[in-house]
Write an enzyme that holds these catalytic residues in place. Sequence first.
Site, PDB file in Angstrom:
ATOM      1  N   SER A  84      -2.441   5.786   2.757  1.00  5.31           N
ATOM      2  CA  SER A  84      -1.691   4.729   3.433  1.00  5.31           C
ATOM      3  C   SER A  84      -0.972   5.286   4.667  1.00  5.31           C
ATOM      4  O   SER A  84      -1.625   5.834   5.551  1.00  5.31           O
ATOM      5  CB  SER A  84      -0.737   4.061   2.426  1.00  5.31           C
ATOM      6  N   HIS A 234      -4.574  -1.024  -3.683  1.00  4.19           N
ATOM      7  CA  HIS A 234      -4.133  -0.059  -2.669  1.00  4.19           C
ATOM      8  C   HIS A 234      -3.733   1.279  -3.283  1.00  4.19           C
ATOM      9  O   HIS A 234      -3.860   2.321  -2.650  1.00  4.19           O
ATOM     10  CB  HIS A 234      -2.964  -0.673  -1.893  1.00  4.19           C
TER      11      HIS A 234
END
Length: 253
Positions: A84, A234
């Site tokens: 990320s 995610h």
Amino acid sequence: MLYSRIEGQGKPLLIIHGFLGMSDNWKTLGSQFAANGFEVHLLDLRNHGRSFHSDEFNYEMMVNDLLEYCNHYQLNDVSIIGHSMGGKVAMLFAVTYPEKVEKLIVADIGPKYYAPHHQDILAGLNAVDFSQKPSRTEVEEILYPYIPDFGTRQFLMKNLFWKTPEQLDFRFNLEVFNKKIEEIGTALPEQTIFEKPTLFIRGGNSKYIVEADFPKIKQHFPQFQLSTIPNVGHWLHAENPKLFFEETLEFLK
């Protein structure tokens, strides 16, 4: 200097956490890489974990921190895993100092611009008033209406520590994040290229990397491969650590 945990011997592997994360999130995977012939450096980025707090917070600063870290430990030909926001740091480091990097792994983030999308999380974190000396349970109760997802709450709660014997606090620098939240989504500068092996690994249920992003990825990383871990979002490395480890180790080897 950035705080880090270093484990193992062999080729240097830097692992960089995402926004509001820290090196602790990668402890188990770090040990697995260390057992497979890597000198693993689990880093805390500025304003995160046990690293220093600073009013300056952008990707250029974080890349400079990483360069200072590599120079201090005399690390060359490193491999990097970044998740990320950490993936954005890793990408910018690789295109800026390609001579330092051998292989790059970017977990569930692309080089494009991302609009701010952490508003609910920040609202929840800002709702906690530590001067009232809440317990861990009370902190979680305050966060719940803003962050109903249990996994995300637990991830954030890992940042709690006893600032004094009576008072908890968050390790991250919430004040700076409130002011600089737009920085998190910044795109990789145009015309930047990293021409060495790069693995993008995404969650099958995540929307952070979609097919429309492939041309932009190829423009910056002409040698890229893409791997998708099915049925995870995610937090792919936490949701299916076994498959994440297998895919990344195969690429690194």
